[in-house]
Design an enzyme around this catalytic site. Structure first.
Site, PDB file in Angstrom:
ATOM      1  CG  ASP A  45      -0.378  -0.125   2.523  1.00  0.00           C
ATOM      2  OD1 ASP A  45       0.864  -0.166   2.622  1.00  0.00           O
ATOM      3  OD2 ASP A  45      -1.138  -0.196   3.512  1.00  0.00           O
ATOM      4  CE  LYS A 114       2.786  -5.856   4.098  1.00  0.00           C
ATOM      5  NZ  LYS A 114       2.239  -4.752   4.977  1.00  0.00           N
ATOM      6  CD  GLU A 184       7.407  -0.613   8.401  1.00  0.00           C
ATOM      7  OE1 GLU A 184       7.635   0.536   7.953  1.00  0.00           O
ATOM      8  OE2 GLU A 184       6.455  -1.320   8.019  1.00  0.00           O
TER       9      GLU A 184
END
Length: 261
Positions: A45, A114, A184
């Protein structure tokens, strides 16, 4: 060359073979990444920012994701192809997530999706999708769709309670059936602990060298982004190279040397 399956990822972890993942949002980039032997291509995205000019990932719609995922699919033969579920296309309830993921698999031909987050409702959603035959890539740590709730793009897991929560989220997502996890922007030590605790592979982005693989936004890797995240590395400067090529073409046209007479 045979297309990679979901089994490739656990086998790579067991063999100690680092996994390589990058993003793509168009046919040409996807084809180049695939031919370079990338294990996983993510239609992220992040394309809302890199390709559509938004300042965050939040405005991206499912229809836009479908459009880009279809283009990427046409360029991929070998890599495992995953698409992000855009903001508010899966958080309302697990049936909504199933419909969104199902459209991406049916209409764009992706191999999996995801989802961001590892809180209990999201873990339940992951299990719901996996039980219905949809491979899920989990994503914990800095989850960009929650940037306002997190106070910006800040490193996560720096405090003991945060670190423990992320460890538990990783274990819960593994138990729910996620085939791999994106970690992340978290401390390298925490990412190393999580990578050792779970049996599924971890893909780090700003999470240190101990993850089972690494993922980057391709625009960052190629030097196309105006600003690099602190954890990214530009391996070339295509932004400058493209500008120089365009300026050279413009000069040739204005000086009437292209096309040659």
């Amino acid at each position: 060359m045979a297309a990679l399956s979901i089994h490739h990822f656990r086998q790579a972890k067991q063999a100690g073979q680092p996994l390589v993942a990058l993003t793509a949002a168009d046919y040409a980039t996807a084809q180049i990444l695939d031919q370079a032997g990338i294990d996983l291509i993510l239609v992220g995205d992040s394309l809302a920012m890199t390709h559509l000019g938004y300042t965050s990932t939040l405005p991206l719609t499912l229809e836009q994701m479908l459009h880009h995922a279809q283009a990427v699919r046409r360029g991929v033969e070998r890599a495992f192809l995953v698409a992000d579920l855009p903001f508010l296309t899966y958080q309302v309830h697990k049936e909504q997530a199933l419909l969104s993921a199902g459209r991406l698999m049916k209409e764009a031909g992706v191999n999996g999706v995801k989802l961001e987050g590892g809180y209990p409702d999201m873990v339940e959603t992951v299990a719901f999708l996996v039980q219905r035959g949809i491979p899920v890539l989990g994503h914990i740590g800095l989850t960009p769709q929650a940037k306002h709730q997190l106070g910006g793009y800040r490193q996560q897991g720096k405090t003991t309670p945060e670190a423990e929560r992320l460890r538990q989220e990783a274990l819960s997502l593994e138990q729910a059936g996620a085939f791999a996890l994106v970690l992340e922007h978290m401390p390298a030590e925490l990412a190393a602990q999580i990578s050792a605790q779970v049996g599924i592979p971890t893909l780090g982005i700003g999470a240190g060298p101990a993850c089972d693989g690494q993922i980057l936004v391709t625009h960052d890797l190629l030097g196309l982004s105006e600003r690099l995240p602190p954890f990214a590395k530009a391996y070339t400067n295509l932004r400058q190279a493209i500008r120089e090529a365009v300026e050279a073409f413009a000069d040739d046209v204005r000086q009437k040397v292209f096309p040659p007479r």
